[in-house]
Design an enzyme around this catalytic site. Structure first.
Site, PDB file in Angstrom:
ATOM      1  N   GLU A 198     -11.195  -9.083   2.919  1.00  0.00           N
ATOM      2  CA  GLU A 198      -9.935  -8.763   3.585  1.00  0.00           C
ATOM      3  C   GLU A 198     -10.249  -8.624   5.067  1.00  0.00           C
ATOM      4  O   GLU A 198     -11.107  -7.822   5.458  1.00  0.00           O
ATOM      5  CB  GLU A 198      -9.337  -7.471   3.012  1.00  0.00           C
ATOM      6  N   ARG A 223      -9.229   8.288  -1.378  1.00  0.00           N
ATOM      7  CA  ARG A 223     -10.215   8.733  -0.382  1.00  0.00           C
ATOM      8  C   ARG A 223     -11.055   9.850  -0.954  1.00  0.00           C
ATOM      9  O   ARG A 223     -10.622  10.592  -1.843  1.00  0.00           O
ATOM     10  CB  ARG A 223      -9.505   9.219   0.885  1.00  0.00           C
ATOM     11  N   GLU A 235      -8.481   0.663  -3.237  1.00  0.00           N
ATOM     12  CA  GLU A 235      -9.320   0.705  -2.030  1.00  0.00           C
ATOM     13  C   GLU A 235     -10.264   1.875  -2.169  1.00  0.00           C
ATOM     14  O   GLU A 235      -9.830   2.983  -2.509  1.00  0.00           O
ATOM     15  CB  GLU A 235      -8.458   0.936  -0.794  1.00  0.00           C
ATOM     16  N   ARG A 240      -6.847  13.031   0.348  1.00  0.00           N
ATOM     17  CA  ARG A 240      -5.791  13.544   1.229  1.00  0.00           C
ATOM     18  C   ARG A 240      -4.416  12.992   0.880  1.00  0.00           C
ATOM     19  O   ARG A 240      -3.408  13.562   1.243  1.00  0.00           O
ATOM     20  CB  ARG A 240      -6.123  13.271   2.683  1.00  0.00           C
ATOM     21  N   HIS A 298       1.021   6.268   1.785  1.00  0.00           N
ATOM     22  CA  HIS A 298       1.773   7.239   2.588  1.00  0.00           C
ATOM     23  C   HIS A 298       2.989   7.809   1.884  1.00  0.00           C
ATOM     24  O   HIS A 298       3.609   8.740   2.387  1.00  0.00           O
ATOM     25  CB  HIS A 298       2.058   6.666   3.973  1.00  0.00           C
ATOM     26  N   THR A 332      -8.303   3.786   8.136  1.00  0.00           N
ATOM     27  CA  THR A 332      -9.530   3.000   8.114  1.00  0.00           C
ATOM     28  C   THR A 332      -9.674   2.314   9.474  1.00  0.00           C
ATOM     29  O   THR A 332      -8.956   1.365   9.776  1.00  0.00           O
ATOM     30  CB  THR A 332      -9.469   1.965   6.975  1.00  0.00           C
ATOM     31  N   HIS A 382      -5.461   3.747  -1.844  1.00  0.00           N
ATOM     32  CA  HIS A 382      -6.798   4.121  -1.377  1.00  0.00           C
ATOM     33  C   HIS A 382      -7.109   5.531  -1.874  1.00  0.00           C
ATOM     34  O   HIS A 382      -6.483   6.500  -1.452  1.00  0.00           O
ATOM     35  CB  HIS A 382      -6.796   4.081   0.161  1.00  0.00           C
ATOM     36  N   HIS A 404      -3.769  -4.453   7.787  1.00  0.00           N
ATOM     37  CA  HIS A 404      -3.877  -3.273   8.648  1.00  0.00           C
ATOM     38  C   HIS A 404      -3.015  -3.439   9.889  1.00  0.00           C
ATOM     39  O   HIS A 404      -3.178  -4.392  10.642  1.00  0.00           O
ATOM     40  CB  HIS A 404      -5.315  -2.942   9.069  1.00  0.00           C
ATOM     41  N   ASN A 416       0.858  -1.190   0.000  1.00  0.00           N
ATOM     42  CA  ASN A 416       0.000   0.000   0.000  1.00  0.00           C
ATOM     43  C   ASN A 416       0.899   1.246   0.000  1.00  0.00           C
ATOM     44  O   ASN A 416       1.695   1.446   0.925  1.00  0.00           O
ATOM     45  CB  ASN A 416      -0.907  -0.041   1.241  1.00  0.00           C
TER      46      ASN A 416
HETATM   47  N1  PXP Z   1      -5.958  -2.987   3.985  1.00  0.00           N
HETATM   48  C1  PXP Z   1      -6.877  -2.005   3.982  1.00  0.00           C
HETATM   49  C2  PXP Z   1      -8.235  -2.317   3.472  1.00  0.00           C
HETATM   50  C3  PXP Z   1      -6.555  -0.700   4.422  1.00  0.00           C
HETATM   51  O1  PXP Z   1      -7.487   0.276   4.422  1.00  0.00           O
HETATM   52  C4  PXP Z   1      -5.241  -0.437   4.836  1.00  0.00           C
HETATM   53  C5  PXP Z   1      -4.837   0.942   5.265  1.00  0.00           C
HETATM   54  O2  PXP Z   1      -5.053   1.850   4.257  1.00  0.00           O
HETATM   55  C6  PXP Z   1      -4.308  -1.489   4.798  1.00  0.00           C
HETATM   56  C7  PXP Z   1      -4.704  -2.759   4.393  1.00  0.00           C
HETATM   57  C8  PXP Z   1      -2.880  -1.291   5.186  1.00  0.00           C
HETATM   58  O3  PXP Z   1      -2.767  -0.943   6.515  1.00  0.00           O
HETATM   59  P1  PXP Z   1      -1.391  -0.389   7.055  1.00  0.00           P
HETATM   60  O4  PXP Z   1      -1.120   0.894   6.316  1.00  0.00           O
HETATM   61  O5  PXP Z   1      -1.629  -0.201   8.509  1.00  0.00           O
HETATM   62  O6  PXP Z   1      -0.357  -1.429   6.755  1.00  0.00           O
END
Ligand code: PXP
Length: 242
Positions: free
Chosen positions: A153, A47, A72, A51, A12, A103, A45, A192, A9
């Protein structure tokens, strides 16, 4: 056991870019590095408030990256239209609350079945692999299947934040949900809050086919570089699996 897929992901990377509003660091470049480091997919993602990831990022990731893109998104008409325009490999339906920092929990698939089902159906009909981000809970899994999603998920946030016996208890919940979900025909993903310290027990759950990991990898990249941070996660996942 089947190799566990890693979706990186890159939200960030975009968060850091947006802090200055320019073009650096580029999520697209991060996706190229992730592919080199052994990622099996890229997750982003989009959003509602844009952001971090922007519409342009999705367009570029879709066109310029060979790895499957997992978009996402909240289950809104706007996001559905965007998904149908780009046809990513996968969409993960997440709850979204403008004030939240991330999330914060799974979507209530059971309570929102009527709202989610038509959106999921349209995405599935367009050939997109749809997953629903849910808490590791039997009723949410039953509802996800009833909605017509082929994948769920499992939210590992509570497991990731807990410690000691409470973490063991929450791991059991994820294990049970993975087993139950697979038994009713769902493909199981999880994610997550996963880190080098907590990933192994989750990666060892045989029914889980894919992990989506972001924040920790991007944070570690500050110290060791993105390629090294992803490679180490890959090794930990493979080690737990073997
Ligand atoms: N899976 C989903 C559906 C998420 O929303 C997120 C966070 O955006 C993640 C996985 C990844 O989580 P993390 O950034 O804490 O590794």
């Amino acid at each position: 056991m089947e190799r566990l897929r890693l979706g990186v992901n890159i939200d960030h990377v975009a968060t850091v870019r947006q802090a200055r509003g320019g073009t650096h660091p580029s999520p697209l470049r991060a996706a190229v590095v992730a592919a080199k480091a052994g990622a099996d997919g890229i997750t982003a993602h989009l959003r509602e408030d844009r952001r971090h990831i922007t519409d342009r990022d999705i367009e570029q990731l879709r066109l310029e990256i060979a790895l499957p893109l997992n978009l996402e998104m909240a289950a809104t008409q706007e996001m559905k239209s965007i998904a149908l325009r780009h046809i990513p490999h996968a969409c993960c339906i997440v709850p979204e609350n403008r004030q939240e920092r991330t999330t914060e929990g799974g979507i209530d698939a059971m309570g929102q079945q009527a709202r989610l089902a038509p959106i999921v159906r349209e995405l599935v009909d367009a050939g997109i692999r749809v997953s629903i981000f849910v808490e590791p809970d039997k009723q949410q899994l039953d509802a996800s299947r009833a909605i017509g999603a082929p994948v769920v998920e499992l939210h590992t946030g509570a497991y990731s934040e807990a410690r000691g016996d409470e973490q063991k208890r929450l791991l059991e919940k994820v294990r049970y949900a993975a087993r139950y979900g697979a038994s009713i025909g769902l493909e199981i993903h999880a994610g997550h809050g996963l880190t080098y310290e907590n990933v192994a027990p989750i990666a060892a759950i045989p029914e889980i086919r894919e992990l989506n990991i972001g924040h920790y990898l991007i944070g570690e990249a500050i110290f060791v570089g993105l390629e090294a941070s992803i490679r180490k996660m890959r090794q930990l996942m493979d080690g737990a699996r073997s």
